[in-house]
Design a protein around this motif. Sequence first.
Motif, PDB file in Angstrom:
ATOM      1  N   ASP A 246       0.856  -1.187   0.000  1.00 55.74           N
ATOM      2  CA  ASP A 246       0.000   0.000   0.000  1.00 55.74           C
ATOM      3  C   ASP A 246       0.897   1.244   0.000  1.00 55.74           C
ATOM      4  OD1 ASP A 246      -2.057   1.753   0.195  1.00 55.74           O
ATOM      5  OD2 ASP A 246      -2.538   1.312   2.296  1.00 55.74           O
ATOM      6  N   GLU A 247       1.568   1.451  -1.128  1.00 53.93           N
ATOM      7  CA  GLU A 247       2.507   2.568  -1.243  1.00 53.93           C
ATOM      8  C   GLU A 247       2.227   3.292  -2.555  1.00 53.93           C
ATOM      9  OE1 GLU A 247       4.686   3.650   0.827  1.00 53.93           O
ATOM     10  OE2 GLU A 247       5.354   2.000   2.109  1.00 53.93           O
ATOM     11  N   ARG A 248       2.678   4.523  -2.650  1.00 56.28           N
ATOM     12  CA  ARG A 248       2.545   5.261  -3.902  1.00 56.28           C
ATOM     13  C   ARG A 248       3.414   4.596  -4.983  1.00 56.28           C
ATOM     14  NH1 ARG A 248       5.211   9.526  -3.614  1.00 56.28           N
ATOM     15  NH2 ARG A 248       6.072   9.201  -1.544  1.00 56.28           N
ATOM     16  N   PRO A 249       2.979   4.683  -6.273  1.00 58.68           N
ATOM     17  CA  PRO A 249       3.776   4.085  -7.350  1.00 58.68           C
ATOM     18  C   PRO A 249       5.214   4.592  -7.343  1.00 58.68           C
ATOM     19  CG  PRO A 249       1.648   4.796  -8.199  1.00 58.68           C
ATOM     20  CD  PRO A 249       1.728   5.288  -6.785  1.00 58.68           C
ATOM     21  N   GLY A 250       5.416   5.866  -7.031  1.00 54.50           N
ATOM     22  CA  GLY A 250       6.762   6.433  -7.027  1.00 54.50           C
ATOM     23  C   GLY A 250       7.672   5.702  -6.050  1.00 54.50           C
ATOM     24  N   VAL A 251       7.150   5.390  -4.884  1.00 51.29           N
ATOM     25  CA  VAL A 251       7.928   4.672  -3.878  1.00 51.29           C
ATOM     26  C   VAL A 251       8.279   3.280  -4.398  1.00 51.29           C
ATOM     27  CG1 VAL A 251       7.817   3.603  -1.596  1.00 51.29           C
ATOM     28  CG2 VAL A 251       6.954   5.950  -1.933  1.00 51.29           C
ATOM     29  N   LYS A 252       7.273   2.619  -4.986  1.00 54.98           N
ATOM     30  CA  LYS A 252       7.527   1.274  -5.500  1.00 54.98           C
ATOM     31  C   LYS A 252       8.566   1.295  -6.613  1.00 54.98           C
ATOM     32  CE  LYS A 252       2.888  -0.455  -4.507  1.00 54.98           C
ATOM     33  NZ  LYS A 252       1.766  -1.267  -4.986  1.00 54.98           N
ATOM     34  N   PHE A 253       8.402   2.212  -7.576  1.00 53.53           N
ATOM     35  CA  PHE A 253       9.338   2.275  -8.703  1.00 53.53           C
ATOM     36  C   PHE A 253      10.753   2.534  -8.204  1.00 53.53           C
ATOM     37  CE2 PHE A 253       5.787   3.778 -11.808  1.00 53.53           C
ATOM     38  CZ  PHE A 253       5.215   2.514 -11.711  1.00 53.53           C
ATOM     39  N   SER A 254      10.862   3.446  -7.254  1.00 54.17           N
ATOM     40  CA  SER A 254      12.168   3.782  -6.726  1.00 54.17           C
ATOM     41  C   SER A 254      12.796   2.575  -6.019  1.00 54.17           C
ATOM     42  CB  SER A 254      12.009   4.974  -5.785  1.00 54.17           C
ATOM     43  OG  SER A 254      13.069   5.025  -4.891  1.00 54.17           O
ATOM     44  N   ASP A 255      12.001   1.845  -5.237  1.00 53.09           N
ATOM     45  CA  ASP A 255      12.510   0.636  -4.568  1.00 53.09           C
ATOM     46  C   ASP A 255      12.961  -0.410  -5.586  1.00 53.09           C
ATOM     47  OD1 ASP A 255      12.204   1.524  -2.010  1.00 53.09           O
ATOM     48  OD2 ASP A 255      10.427   0.338  -1.532  1.00 53.09           O
ATOM     49  N   LEU A 256      12.166  -0.589  -6.635  1.00 53.84           N
ATOM     50  CA  LEU A 256      12.501  -1.616  -7.628  1.00 53.84           C
ATOM     51  C   LEU A 256      13.736  -1.221  -8.429  1.00 53.84           C
ATOM     52  CD1 LEU A 256       8.883  -2.489  -8.819  1.00 53.84           C
ATOM     53  CD2 LEU A 256      10.336  -3.805  -7.251  1.00 53.84           C
ATOM     54  N   GLU A 257      13.918   0.091  -8.612  1.00 48.40           N
ATOM     55  CA  GLU A 257      15.106   0.540  -9.332  1.00 48.40           C
ATOM     56  C   GLU A 257      16.358   0.423  -8.477  1.00 48.40           C
ATOM     57  OE1 GLU A 257      13.210   3.554 -12.655  1.00 48.40           O
ATOM     58  OE2 GLU A 257      13.636   4.297 -10.641  1.00 48.40           O
ATOM     59  N   ILE A 258      16.267   0.878  -7.249  1.00 53.82           N
ATOM     60  CA  ILE A 258      17.483   0.826  -6.430  1.00 53.82           C
ATOM     61  C   ILE A 258      17.903  -0.618  -6.160  1.00 53.82           C
ATOM     62  CG2 ILE A 258      16.514   0.887  -4.080  1.00 53.82           C
ATOM     63  CD1 ILE A 258      18.709   2.971  -3.490  1.00 53.82           C
ATOM     64  N   THR A 259      16.925  -1.523  -6.047  1.00 50.15           N
ATOM     65  CA  THR A 259      17.262  -2.928  -5.793  1.00 50.15           C
ATOM     66  C   THR A 259      17.598  -3.671  -7.079  1.00 50.15           C
ATOM     67  OG1 THR A 259      14.903  -3.492  -5.797  1.00 50.15           O
ATOM     68  CG2 THR A 259      15.926  -3.093  -3.664  1.00 50.15           C
ATOM     69  N   GLY A 260      17.474  -2.987  -8.218  1.00 55.20           N
ATOM     70  CA  GLY A 260      18.028  -3.515  -9.463  1.00 55.20           C
ATOM     71  C   GLY A 260      17.279  -4.643 -10.136  1.00 55.20           C
ATOM     72  N   ILE A 261      15.962  -4.757  -9.918  1.00 47.99           N
ATOM     73  CA  ILE A 261      15.190  -5.847 -10.534  1.00 47.99           C
ATOM     74  C   ILE A 261      15.214  -5.646 -12.067  1.00 47.99           C
ATOM     75  CG2 ILE A 261      13.000  -7.108 -10.473  1.00 47.99           C
ATOM     76  CD1 ILE A 261      14.333  -6.689  -7.706  1.00 47.99           C
ATOM     77  N   PRO A 262      15.642  -6.663 -12.821  1.00 45.20           N
ATOM     78  CA  PRO A 262      15.856  -6.485 -14.271  1.00 45.20           C
ATOM     79  C   PRO A 262      14.600  -6.097 -15.062  1.00 45.20           C
ATOM     80  CG  PRO A 262      16.983  -8.467 -13.513  1.00 45.20           C
ATOM     81  CD  PRO A 262      16.152  -7.983 -12.366  1.00 45.20           C
ATOM     82  N   HIS A 263      13.438  -6.692 -14.731  1.00 41.22           N
ATOM     83  CA  HIS A 263      12.240  -6.437 -15.531  1.00 41.22           C
ATOM     84  C   HIS A 263      11.106  -5.899 -14.656  1.00 41.22           C
ATOM     85  CE1 HIS A 263      14.134  -8.770 -18.727  1.00 41.22           C
ATOM     86  NE2 HIS A 263      14.360  -9.721 -17.843  1.00 41.22           N
ATOM     87  N   ARG A 264      10.493  -4.802 -15.102  1.00 39.76           N
ATOM     88  CA  ARG A 264       9.361  -4.250 -14.348  1.00 39.76           C
ATOM     89  C   ARG A 264       8.127  -4.233 -15.253  1.00 39.76           C
ATOM     90  NH1 ARG A 264       9.637   1.920 -12.972  1.00 39.76           N
ATOM     91  NH2 ARG A 264       8.367   2.082 -14.853  1.00 39.76           N
ATOM     92  N   ILE A 265       7.036  -4.772 -14.752  1.00 39.67           N
ATOM     93  CA  ILE A 265       5.781  -4.780 -15.505  1.00 39.67           C
ATOM     94  C   ILE A 265       4.734  -4.043 -14.681  1.00 39.67           C
ATOM     95  CG2 ILE A 265       4.014  -6.221 -16.582  1.00 39.67           C
ATOM     96  CD1 ILE A 265       6.153  -8.530 -16.439  1.00 39.67           C
ATOM     97  N   VAL A 266       4.198  -2.955 -15.228  1.00 37.12           N
ATOM     98  CA  VAL A 266       3.159  -2.203 -14.528  1.00 37.12           C
ATOM     99  C   VAL A 266       1.809  -2.560 -15.148  1.00 37.12           C
ATOM    100  CG1 VAL A 266       2.268   0.095 -13.981  1.00 37.12           C
ATOM    101  CG2 VAL A 266       4.740  -0.339 -13.976  1.00 37.12           C
ATOM    102  N   ILE A 267       0.834  -2.830 -14.296  1.00 37.70           N
ATOM    103  CA  ILE A 267      -0.494  -3.188 -14.783  1.00 37.70           C
ATOM    104  C   ILE A 267      -1.488  -2.111 -14.367  1.00 37.70           C
ATOM    105  CG2 ILE A 267      -2.341  -4.903 -14.645  1.00 37.70           C
ATOM    106  CD1 ILE A 267      -0.238  -7.023 -14.434  1.00 37.70           C
ATOM    107  N   GLY A 268      -2.013  -1.382 -15.352  1.00 36.00           N
ATOM    108  CA  GLY A 268      -2.971  -0.308 -15.077  1.00 36.00           C
ATOM    109  C   GLY A 268      -4.272  -0.537 -15.818  1.00 36.00           C
TER     110      GLY A 268
END
Lengths: 572, 572
Positions: free
Chosen positions: B517-539
Amino acid sequence: MRASRFLFATLRETPNDAEVISHQLMLRAGMIRKLASGLYTWLPMGVRVLNKVAAIVREEMNNAGSLEVLMPVTQPASLWEESGRYIQYGPELLRFKDRHNNDFVLGPTHEEVITDLARNELKSYKQLPANFYQVQTKFRDEIRPRFGVMRSREFIMKDAYSFHADQESLQETYDKMYEAYCKIFTRLGLDFRPVQADTGSIGGSGSHEFHVLASSGEDDIAFSTESDYAANIEMAEAVLVGERAAPTQELKLVDTPNQKTIADVSAFLGTDPAHSVKALLVQGVAAEEGQDAPVVALFLRGDHELNEIKAEKHPLIAVPLTFATEEQIQALGLTAGFVGPQGLVEKGLTVIVDRAASVLSDFVAGANEADQHATGVNWERDAQFTEVFDLRNVVEGDPSPDGKGTLQIKRGIEVGHIFQLGQKYSEALGCKVLGKDGKPFTVTMGCYGIGVTRVVASAIEQNFDEKGIIWPEAIAPFEVAIVPMNAHKSPRTMEAAEALYAELTAAGYDVILDDRDERPGVKFSDLEITGIPHRIVIGEKGLDAGTFEYKGRRDAESVNISKEELLAKIAK
Amino acid sequence: MRASRFLFATLRETPNDAEVISHQLMLRAGMIRKLASGLYTWLPMGVRVLNKVAAIVREEMNNAGSLEVLMPVTQPASLWEESGRYIQYGPELLRFKDRHNNDFVLGPTHEEVITDLARNELKSYKQLPANFYQVQTKFRDEIRPRFGVMRSREFIMKDAYSFHADQESLQETYDKMYEAYCKIFTRLGLDFRPVQADTGSIGGSGSHEFHVLASSGEDDIAFSTESDYAANIEMAEAVLVGERAAPTQELKLVDTPNQKTIADVSAFLGTDPAHSVKALLVQGVAAEEGQDAPVVALFLRGDHELNEIKAEKHPLIAVPLTFATEEQIQALGLTAGFVGPQGLVEKGLTVIVDRAASVLSDFVAGANEADQHATGVNWERDAQFTEVFDLRNVVEGDPSPDGKGTLQIKRGIEVGHIFQLGQKYSEALGCKVLGKDGKPFTVTMGCYGIGVTRVVASAIEQNFDEKGIIWPEAIAPFEVAIVPMNAHKSPRTMEAAEALYAELTAAGYDVILDDRDERPGVKFSDLEITGIPHRIVIGEKGLDAGTFEYKGRRDAESVNISKEELLAKIAK
């Protein structure tokens, strides 16, 4: 794996210094070697088992939602000072200084480190519950390491720690861990019992030990013949059975010169020890600080044994349980070995009677005179008591405390322990998070251990015969062994062995192909002592007949069977 | 894994005490936390990477025929006394006493323990070659631990040791390990170079270091633009280029008051340092014991640097390399800063000239008078030398010693090392087996290490951007992240996310579903800093259009693509 490229470090002789069967067989099967007292190197045969155990433990911990971490083996002493255990833990805690003269310990457990981590990382009730585990090397400087990896100094534990907002949440995770442990030990192929364990001051269902049943176990486990009830004998309740019958005999004094023990007196009088009571005089709790501790008299049936942990739970009995001194006994006008309940309450003593002793009538007791006993003693008529209390160890045949069936007692080896820690560490280290109301509160903790190296030894204690280890399939170093006969002379058997090896390996079996240039007897003996579950021998005759010679590790004889039957035999 | 049940311990701020990028990002990505100086706890995000690295290392070691063992972290000091390293190793070896006052060490490496095992278990040449490895915790009491897990006190190594009847067999296993290491680092997704390393007295191809190329590396690696040639700069041969031209100038003396350094002199005279020689006067080897050591004069081109390890290989130069004293220089009638080669051989000195300096003509040199230099100096005509020798560090643009291409120099982080030990430990500990002739012989050994924890840090040093870590897929904590937009309000996006999660997980991907339950910005930033190779956003929009918003970690922008295209993007 080809046996010619593997290390079969089997020994024909049983090493002198190995006392228990698992230690003997782990040495003989070439699983471990001693480096120094309580320190063992795991050889390839042992590591294969160890890795399989660890993998199952990890899988089920992950499935149960615990997150894997890895904490250092070396820990700063300062954290142990904070928890109060730096002194308390005693000489088993190995302490040392680094090159800068700072104090460190080799971690025997990681409550301090994980609580330190949690107090830094957990900020809000929203992050709770949290549950972390690791599979890590531990060190406990045992004064006398023995039984191989069963009680070694360096060992591998899976230890987990959970953090909660309240007791309810702790109980939920605790129950999950209980389930996970049952799955783990079931998957490991072990006959085990989760048993209620003593929790000290916590009480309730706050602690369970997981025991592998084996006659060599150090703990006595009482469990029901009809239900899931199981408890460490120290914890198992001895329930009250029957009612006291009315007196039929008069109290009589008999001379019993020098007959002090129950066995002596019963033999001397020709009576059953179960119809007598024995007295235990112990230190009570002083009514006010500074006063002398009073003596408390405990009475048990002559054939029963005092359970000290139960006695210590009585509020009038001093902890730790301490027997009365000779002076105290003399001051009361009593003679050790001849104490009976008659007149003690009148002398001002607290008299606590075990449940089983409380329903006796017409029993034998000391006469409170040297060299005399009384027969036909009856409670209330001849002797008063302060209270009836559960004071004794259960014995086989006692009713199960849950009302279902009777108790059996077997020996067990503790391989796991789950424990509701409460706030012991979180309070000492100040591990607080913000609650819904924005105010910080101290978290509640649980801890959950499995002795990974110990599991390996206990599996052997439970599964062996005169030929060696009998592994449960899930943790066998290899599941299947293929032995081509005369491999170095007959390309035919070797080819067939290679083909079967390729097929079974591709099907996911963990197979060893014994291609060594050794006599069949040597190979069979190695495969038996190392406990490989399935053995397939490939010979010329079988190839002609289209059959394989199969022998399960527990089978008395081998059988010649078709490929189809063979695959059915080894199917998981 | 569901993110709501995982520990995202990401930090927005860069911690103060983290000097290198991997240390900063491991802290910021919530992979590690410091427990004490040089001691780190690995958090769930870090352990996932660590376990993947260890799994790849184990697989390739097994494939190469090495057998896994597990040796204790604690080792008896007596073995280190046998090998001579108990004193030799210095204060990095942590020594302690157990409760019985016996001496132990925390193992920084396991040569002694494995050699002790081998001398007990290996009896015959038939058991050779043998190769054992372990993945185990090590301890090195660094005086100043730093760079996070790159130079920590407690760390995890894969260390392997092999045993052989002869050098030929060692070379065979060594080559196999070389191949296995190349496979390991390739599978880990790292840009690496196996480089020839200094072997001290062994020489030849007896040692290779495996370096991950990264600008923050501590070692300089020289490698060819056109071939596989790579060597630690200390080892790379500087080959002779060109021939000496005939003299065209006369020797002239010029006053150079107080101009002692090459830079000073060149600036003062307006010449190129590459057209001058510099002198280094060092201690030579005394002709006979008890005599004074003579001075040896080394000459290099003014723009080149002395390579001390190369110099120490010359038989007339003392080891370790030591400069001549002021007294020795004065006794020779020379002035430091103004030494030239003219007349030195005539004074009885040994004069060794670097290859590049040996092909100069019409060069600048000291005049062997205070405050004077000579120009137009030419070898043979004006100055004699004893020998030409490779004395300098290679520089970028030098020809590759294998004749193919020129050398580039990059920085590298040493993550692996393979080494032909020879009989150093087997001789010290008496590790012998029976030969074909029935006589015992001392085995020959190799050792092979990979810094498992260090690999994790070096992968980051090589793969990051301003947003954080960029993991190679094989060791990413998660391969794919799925982010449902407005998950707590839109059951539709959550359902679609759950469905995709189930599908990808079933297909064998390691997926994290960010259901927090976090803002998308927080999630994107976490996923970027932790270096996950592939990100899929579902809207909602994508669901209407039948597309997914995909962004690879290295991509600048996300793209809206079909399911088919998505699966192609993440396909391994």
